[in-house]
Design an enzyme around this catalytic site. Structure first.
Site, short mmCIF file in Angstrom:
data_model
loop_
_atom_site.label_atom_id
_atom_site.label_comp_id
_atom_site.label_asym_id
_atom_site.label_seq_id
_atom_site.Cartn_x
_atom_site.Cartn_y
_atom_site.Cartn_z
N SER A 1 -9.81 -1.56 7.21
CA SER A 1 -9.24 -1.30 5.89
C SER A 1 -8.47 -2.43 5.24
O SER A 1 -8.11 -2.32 4.07
CB SER A 1 -8.32 -0.08 5.95
OG SER A 1 -9.09 1.08 5.85
N SER B 1 -9.72 1.06 3.15
CA SER B 1 -8.90 1.94 2.36
C SER B 1 -7.82 1.21 1.57
O SER B 1 -7.26 1.78 0.63
CB SER B 1 -8.21 2.97 3.28
OG SER B 1 -7.34 2.33 4.20
N LYS C 1 0.86 -1.20 0.00
CA LYS C 1 0.00 0.00 0.00
C LYS C 1 0.89 1.24 0.00
O LYS C 1 1.97 1.24 0.60
CB LYS C 1 -0.86 -0.07 1.26
CG LYS C 1 -1.94 0.97 1.41
CD LYS C 1 -2.75 0.71 2.70
CE LYS C 1 -3.89 1.66 2.91
NZ LYS C 1 -4.71 1.33 4.10
#
Ligand code: GLN
EC number: 6.3.5.7
Length: 492
Positions: free
Chosen positions: A183, A159, A84
């Site tokens: 997330s 997310s 990420k």
């Protein structure tokens, strides 16, 4: 040697690593296949914010040289993965999905990035995400939306949307995400992959862009339970550079993996299955619980009476911490700086006005308000007390069970655009995941089938005692073995 690129990309992480060790495939082939697949699919998917092809090719060469010498750093030596864009990577752009960090080249690597590379994993790039990890659909990314590989008109979740989409679509064999309120688990559920939020303190957050420091935790996403276990074992453990990281030794997650569900006491919180859940999701969850019973587990009725206050407490605590963490983006030290401002104050204000999106601004305002004098006791302190009650509910439940099972999300992946106009609707996607962060417990999402009708993946959530990730992996693996792998999503 002539395995088509697409097939190489579908190999499990351990399978690919074993192939490199046996010299049946080279790391360079795996990395080229991954880069080619990203090239071919990411226009439609939008999972990547940056691809570091040169760095990846050099790392693959080094892994192949090790394999030629008969050396192996770990089971994932030579295998392409991605992280990420919230993890800082030396010399590779790191934006946390925000314009305010556009162009920022960190001078160092996050501990988890170091650990992956020390184990020989090849990082091919940085994955799309909601700005500063605030969101549940990846639509708050300041750069571009990410699409769900199962249905491109739907969100991959957030997310860590790019982390889940890239693994589901076979661009990489595993990825890292972060989970503050859901997330990792929510996007894992929406994309049909395994995602783990470890116990608070299990994984170092050194070099992870901070959102809400009492909740943030790093974890793996992969297509198989055992692969996620391997990645967690690789990144977990004490880090002297993160004082919140635990000194407790890391358990052997792979050893007990195949022990099955016999004898396991599976707690089913009655509040999680009593309404508010889409019928198709509920059916898949109930079927998974039946499977556990068939496999020799006992289902135990438990109660988490304060979980209904989870969202409320979270949206005081997380924005309060975010308002403090995001104060460092002032145009002086990192990324975007408003030019032409008159004086320092105007430069701060202009840089933040231009660099931050609507959601971070909303959270900064909420959080600043909740922390301001006169409101601190009424809001922030109250929310902390609720947090204690939520933790006690779990302690009580774990007196009669070894693991808690229930839904990850109330619905399957929703459509892009469906909830962007209504932040509250968006916040509700985390209704079942948020309490686990508030209580600092480990939680995992494992695919438990496709929803009848939509054909979209449903995730089962497993929550464990503090630092008992091993039981989560074992329970998840028992289900995975019984249900078999999900089919691959359609070609983007
Ligand atoms: N969706 C939640 C939020 O927007 C959780 C995000 C996360 O876990 N990082 O805050």
């Amino acid at each position: 040697m002539s395995t088509p690129a697409k097939e190489l990309c579908r190999l499990g992480l351990r399978e690919a690593g074993a192939g490199v060790a046996a010299k049946a495939i080279s790391s360079s082939e795996l990395v080229e296949a991954s880069l080619a697949r990203i090239q071919a699919t990411d226009g439609k998917l939008g999972a990547f914010l940056a691809v570091s092809a040169d760095r990846a090719r050099a790392a693959a060469k080094a892994a192949d040289a090790r394999a030629a010498r008969g050396e192996r750093r770990s089971e994932l030596d030579g295998v392409p993965v991605a992280v990420k864009d919230i993890f800082v990577t030396k010399g590779v752009p790191t934006t946390a999905g925000s314009r305010i960090l556009e162009g920022y080249l960190p001078p160092y690597d996050a501990t988890v990035v170091e650990r992956l590379e020390a184990a020989g994993a090849v990082i091919v790039g940085k994955l799309n995400m909601d700005e500063f990890a605030m969101g549940s659909s990846n639509e708050n990314s300041a750069y571009r939306p990410c699409h769900n590989p199962w249905d491109l008109s739907r969100t991959p979740g957030g997310s860590s949307g790019g982390s889940a989409a890239s693994v589901a679509a076979g661009q990489v064999h595993a990825s890292l995400g972060t989970d503050t309120g859901g997330s990792i688990r929510e996007p894992a559920a929406f994309c049909g992959v395994v995602g783990v939020k470890p116990t608070y303190g299990r994984v170092s957050r050194y070099g992870v862009v901070a959102f809400a420091s009492s909740l943030d935790q790093v974890g793996p996403l992969a297509r198989e339970v055992g692969d996620a276990a391997l990645v967690l074992r690789t990144i977990a453990g004490h880090d002297p550079r993160d004082m919140t990281s635990s000194t407790r030794p890391v358990d052997d997650y792979l050893g007990p993996l195949e022990e099955g569900a016999r004898g396991l006491r599976v707690g089913v919180p009655r509040e999680w299955l009593s309404g508010g859940l889409d019928a198709g999701v509920e059916a898949a969850i109930r079927a998974a619980l039946d499977t556990y019973r068939r496999l020799g587990a006992t289902l135990v009725d438990v109660s988490l009476p304060h979980s209904k206050y989870g969202i409320g407490a979270y949206y005081l605590i997380a924005p309060a911490e975010a308002s403090s963490n995001l104060a460092r983006y002032d145009g002086v030290r990192f990324g975007l700086r408003a030019e032409g401002a008159k004086g320092l104050k105007e430069m701060y204000a202009e840089s933040r006005e231009r660099g931050l999106g609507a959601e971070p601004k909303r959270r900064i305002m909420l959080g600043t308000y909740a922390l301001s004098s006169g409101y601190y006791d009424a809001y922030y302190l109250r929310a902390q007390k609720v947090r204690t009650l939520i933790r006690r509910d779990f302690d009580e439940a774990f007196r009669s069970c070894d693991v808690i099972a229930g839904p990850v999300t109330p619905s399957v992946a929703f459509r892009l655009g469906e909830r962007t106009g209504d932040p509250l609707q968006m916040y509700l996607a985390d209704i079942f995941t948020i309490t686990c962060n508030l209580a600092a417990l480990p939680g995992l999402s494992v695919p438990c089938g496709l929803e009848a009708g939509s054909g979209l993946p449903v995730g089962l959530q497993l929550v464990g005692r503090p630092f008992d990730e091993a039981t989560l992996f074992r329970a998840a693996r028992a289900l995975e073995r019984e249900l078999g792998p999900l089919p691959a999503p359609p070609e983007p």
